[in-house]
Design a protein around this motif. Structure first.
Motif, PDB file in Angstrom:
ATOM      1  N   LEU A  19      -3.404  15.394  -9.738  1.00  0.00           N
ATOM      2  CA  LEU A  19      -3.144  14.804  -8.247  1.00  0.00           C
ATOM      3  C   LEU A  19      -1.973  15.201  -7.506  1.00  0.00           C
ATOM      4  O   LEU A  19      -1.633  15.208  -6.502  1.00  0.00           O
ATOM      5  CB  LEU A  19      -2.946  13.216  -8.526  1.00  0.00           C
ATOM      6  CG  LEU A  19      -4.532  12.623  -9.105  1.00  0.00           C
ATOM      7  CD1 LEU A  19      -4.110  11.161  -8.711  1.00  0.00           C
ATOM      8  CD2 LEU A  19      -5.197  13.043  -7.940  1.00  0.00           C
ATOM      9  N   GLU A  20      -0.846  15.512  -8.416  1.00  0.00           N
ATOM     10  CA  GLU A  20       0.298  15.802  -7.868  1.00  0.00           C
ATOM     11  C   GLU A  20       0.362  17.231  -6.916  1.00  0.00           C
ATOM     12  O   GLU A  20       1.019  17.335  -6.102  1.00  0.00           O
ATOM     13  CB  GLU A  20       1.545  15.915  -8.875  1.00  0.00           C
ATOM     14  CG  GLU A  20       1.537  14.573  -9.559  1.00  0.00           C
ATOM     15  CD  GLU A  20       3.231  14.213  -9.671  1.00  0.00           C
ATOM     16  OE1 GLU A  20       3.883  14.498  -8.963  1.00  0.00           O
ATOM     17  OE2 GLU A  20       3.338  13.759 -10.816  1.00  0.00           O
ATOM     18  N   ASN A  21      -0.566  17.852  -7.283  1.00  0.00           N
ATOM     19  CA  ASN A  21      -0.883  19.222  -6.423  1.00  0.00           C
ATOM     20  C   ASN A  21      -1.398  18.894  -5.025  1.00  0.00           C
ATOM     21  O   ASN A  21      -1.526  19.572  -4.193  1.00  0.00           O
ATOM     22  CB  ASN A  21      -1.548  20.200  -7.419  1.00  0.00           C
ATOM     23  CG  ASN A  21      -1.026  20.461  -8.499  1.00  0.00           C
ATOM     24  OD1 ASN A  21       0.171  20.383  -8.525  1.00  0.00           O
ATOM     25  ND2 ASN A  21      -1.722  20.831  -9.541  1.00  0.00           N
ATOM     26  N   LEU A  22      -1.976  17.740  -4.779  1.00  0.00           N
ATOM     27  CA  LEU A  22      -2.590  17.353  -3.550  1.00  0.00           C
ATOM     28  C   LEU A  22      -1.824  16.587  -2.642  1.00  0.00           C
ATOM     29  O   LEU A  22      -1.385  15.395  -2.882  1.00  0.00           O
ATOM     30  CB  LEU A  22      -3.904  16.374  -4.032  1.00  0.00           C
ATOM     31  CG  LEU A  22      -4.990  17.218  -4.698  1.00  0.00           C
ATOM     32  CD1 LEU A  22      -5.968  16.174  -5.007  1.00  0.00           C
ATOM     33  CD2 LEU A  22      -5.612  18.373  -4.028  1.00  0.00           C
ATOM     34  N   ALA A  23      -1.200  17.289  -1.870  1.00  0.00           N
ATOM     35  CA  ALA A  23      -0.450  16.803  -0.561  1.00  0.00           C
ATOM     36  C   ALA A  23      -1.067  15.728   0.039  1.00  0.00           C
ATOM     37  O   ALA A  23      -0.511  14.755   0.576  1.00  0.00           O
ATOM     38  CB  ALA A  23       0.416  17.808   0.127  1.00  0.00           C
ATOM     39  N   ASP A  24      -2.438  15.786   0.131  1.00  0.00           N
ATOM     40  CA  ASP A  24      -3.059  15.111   1.006  1.00  0.00           C
ATOM     41  C   ASP A  24      -3.787  13.766   0.300  1.00  0.00           C
ATOM     42  O   ASP A  24      -4.779  13.327   0.963  1.00  0.00           O
ATOM     43  CB  ASP A  24      -4.163  15.837   1.997  1.00  0.00           C
ATOM     44  CG  ASP A  24      -4.992  16.607   0.945  1.00  0.00           C
ATOM     45  OD1 ASP A  24      -4.805  16.633   0.010  1.00  0.00           O
ATOM     46  OD2 ASP A  24      -6.114  16.987   1.706  1.00  0.00           O
ATOM     47  N   PHE A  25      -3.468  13.668  -0.944  1.00  0.00           N
ATOM     48  CA  PHE A  25      -4.196  12.748  -1.625  1.00  0.00           C
ATOM     49  C   PHE A  25      -3.831  11.387  -1.252  1.00  0.00           C
ATOM     50  O   PHE A  25      -2.752  11.059  -0.857  1.00  0.00           O
ATOM     51  CB  PHE A  25      -3.653  12.909  -3.178  1.00  0.00           C
ATOM     52  CG  PHE A  25      -4.267  11.721  -3.920  1.00  0.00           C
ATOM     53  CD1 PHE A  25      -5.449  11.821  -4.638  1.00  0.00           C
ATOM     54  CD2 PHE A  25      -3.534  10.574  -4.070  1.00  0.00           C
ATOM     55  CE1 PHE A  25      -5.967  10.808  -5.360  1.00  0.00           C
ATOM     56  CE2 PHE A  25      -4.185   9.497  -5.072  1.00  0.00           C
ATOM     57  CZ  PHE A  25      -5.386   9.502  -5.527  1.00  0.00           C
ATOM     58  N   ARG A  26      -4.656  10.564  -1.191  1.00  0.00           N
ATOM     59  CA  ARG A  26      -4.515   9.230  -0.471  1.00  0.00           C
ATOM     60  C   ARG A  26      -5.516   8.141  -1.339  1.00  0.00           C
ATOM     61  O   ARG A  26      -6.743   8.392  -1.397  1.00  0.00           O
ATOM     62  CB  ARG A  26      -4.798   9.053   0.929  1.00  0.00           C
ATOM     63  CG  ARG A  26      -3.794   9.789   1.807  1.00  0.00           C
ATOM     64  CD  ARG A  26      -4.037   9.697   3.192  1.00  0.00           C
ATOM     65  NE  ARG A  26      -2.995  10.651   4.177  1.00  0.00           N
ATOM     66  CZ  ARG A  26      -2.775  10.487   5.138  1.00  0.00           C
ATOM     67  NH1 ARG A  26      -3.542   9.353   5.793  1.00  0.00           N
ATOM     68  NH2 ARG A  26      -1.776  10.715   5.820  1.00  0.00           N
ATOM     69  N   ALA A  27      -4.715   7.020  -1.535  1.00  0.00           N
ATOM     70  CA  ALA A  27      -5.536   5.967  -2.407  1.00  0.00           C
ATOM     71  C   ALA A  27      -5.177   4.522  -1.624  1.00  0.00           C
ATOM     72  O   ALA A  27      -3.901   4.372  -1.607  1.00  0.00           O
ATOM     73  CB  ALA A  27      -5.240   5.923  -3.842  1.00  0.00           C
ATOM     74  N   ASP A  28      -5.982   3.988  -1.171  1.00  0.00           N
ATOM     75  CA  ASP A  28      -6.017   2.612  -0.755  1.00  0.00           C
ATOM     76  C   ASP A  28      -5.878   1.508  -1.987  1.00  0.00           C
ATOM     77  O   ASP A  28      -6.860   1.474  -2.579  1.00  0.00           O
ATOM     78  CB  ASP A  28      -6.951   1.827   0.364  1.00  0.00           C
ATOM     79  CG  ASP A  28      -6.363   0.867   0.984  1.00  0.00           C
ATOM     80  OD1 ASP A  28      -5.600  -0.117   0.527  1.00  0.00           O
ATOM     81  OD2 ASP A  28      -6.771   0.560   2.360  1.00  0.00           O
TER      82      ASP A  28
END
Ligand code: AMP
Ligand code: FE
Ligand code: FE
Ligand code: ZN
Length: 295
Positions: A19-28
């Motif tokens: 996940l840390e590679n994903l700048a656009d990762f979002r979790a509500d």
């Protein structure tokens, strides 16, 4: 009423480790379903989250994990990282506090017994509120609250009051009658914050102080944060960005995981949209890896 039976296998997958590679990762990581005081089914919450392009979600119903029975298989089908969550009501120094639990074992007997205790507390508490309303000439019967799918909360009482013509809005019901400190409020026999954190830890989870922005008493928060919390809900979209910065700094100083979520309730709170706040990759990785390791 839904059973508390939860499938043991959850939607763990290897993607979480990157996940840390994903700048656009979002979790509500903060929202409510119809199993407490939200208006959307768990299935719809997952569809809405996917529609936003989010990769993670935690459904944090008040005092119940009943949403997960429906949510787990759907999240798996949709390839969504579904993190176990709950928002527990408690008190500290006799003031109401909400504590988020994450990444715990959804089937842990102590956690499930604690949820049962909350159901009983709410039954008694709601009766006390209805008695006070009757005393003020507003008759709301327990049967008027039967539309609630599982947990019965004050928003359901407010909705019944609107239906009976006693108030025009949920806000009016809270501001005039059933909000904390108002004439028809009853706190019920809430557990302490200390007990609540201990139960979350016993169930293998992480305890996060919910929406500190709403407390507005820095000395109280300072004392509260001396309890063994693991995280702080620093991102909360009902407040402007500088407020979040303040809580991010406090989380960093106290070595707490900064989490975030919308506190979406659907039409019950129409001004709050799903995903308006979220947990970024760095924090979600910590929550998810704890989950993978400890449950
Ligand atoms: P309960 O857990 O039954 O005591 O109800 C608490 C819930 O009521 C909160 O989590 C909110 O969702 C909702 N609530 C609290 N204050 C207000 C308010 N002023 N207006 C609308 N909803 C509120
Ligand atoms: Fe709520
Ligand atoms: Fe809350
Ligand atoms: Zn909430």
């Amino acid at each position: 009423m839904l059973s508390q039976r939860i499938p043991r296998e959850n939607s763990k997958c290897k993607a979480a480790l990157h996940l840390e590679n994903l700048a656009d990762f979002r979790a509500d990581c903060h929202c409510h379903s119809i199993l407490s005081d939200g208006s959307e089914t768990p299935k719809n919450l997952i569809f809405l989250t996917k529609k936003l392009g989010f990769q993670g979600l935690s459904i944090t119903d008040h005092d119940t994990v009943a949403a997960y029975e429906e949510a787990i298989p759907i999240a798996k089908e949709c390839d969504l990282l579904l993190l176990p969550g709950i928002e527990l009501s408690c008190h500290f120094e006799n003031h109401s506090v909400h504590i988020l639990g994450y990444a715990f074992d959804l089937q842990h007997p102590s956690l499930l017994a604690f949820c049962k205790r909350h159901e009983e507390r709410r039954r008694e508490r709601n009766r006390a509120i209805l008695q006070k309303l009757a005393h003020h000439g507003m008759t709301v019967l327990e049967s008027d609250l039967a539309f609630a799918a599982h947990i019965v909360g004050r928003p359901h009482i407010a909705q019944a009051m609107i239906k009976k013509g006693y108030v025009h809005s949920i806000q009016e019901a809270f501001h005039q009658w059933i909000g904390e400190g108002k004439p028809c409020y009853a706190p019920g026999d809430r557990p302490t914050a200390e007990e609540t954190i201990a139960i979350i830890h016993e169930a293998g989870g992480l305890a996060v102080l919910a929406h500190p922005h709403l407390i507005q008493d820095d000395a109280f928060i300072e004392r509260l944060l001396q309890l063994p919390f693991d995280g702080l809900e620093a991102y909360y979209c009902r407040f402007p960005a500088p407020e979040n910065e303040k809580w991010l700094k406090i989380a960093e100083a106290k070595n707490l995981i900064p989490t975030g979520g919308s506190d979406f309730h659907g039409i019950v709170k129409p001004n709050i949209s799903l995903g308006c706040s979220f947990t970024p990759a760095k924090s979600f990785t910590k929550l998810w890896e704890h989950y993978a390791r400890h449950t």
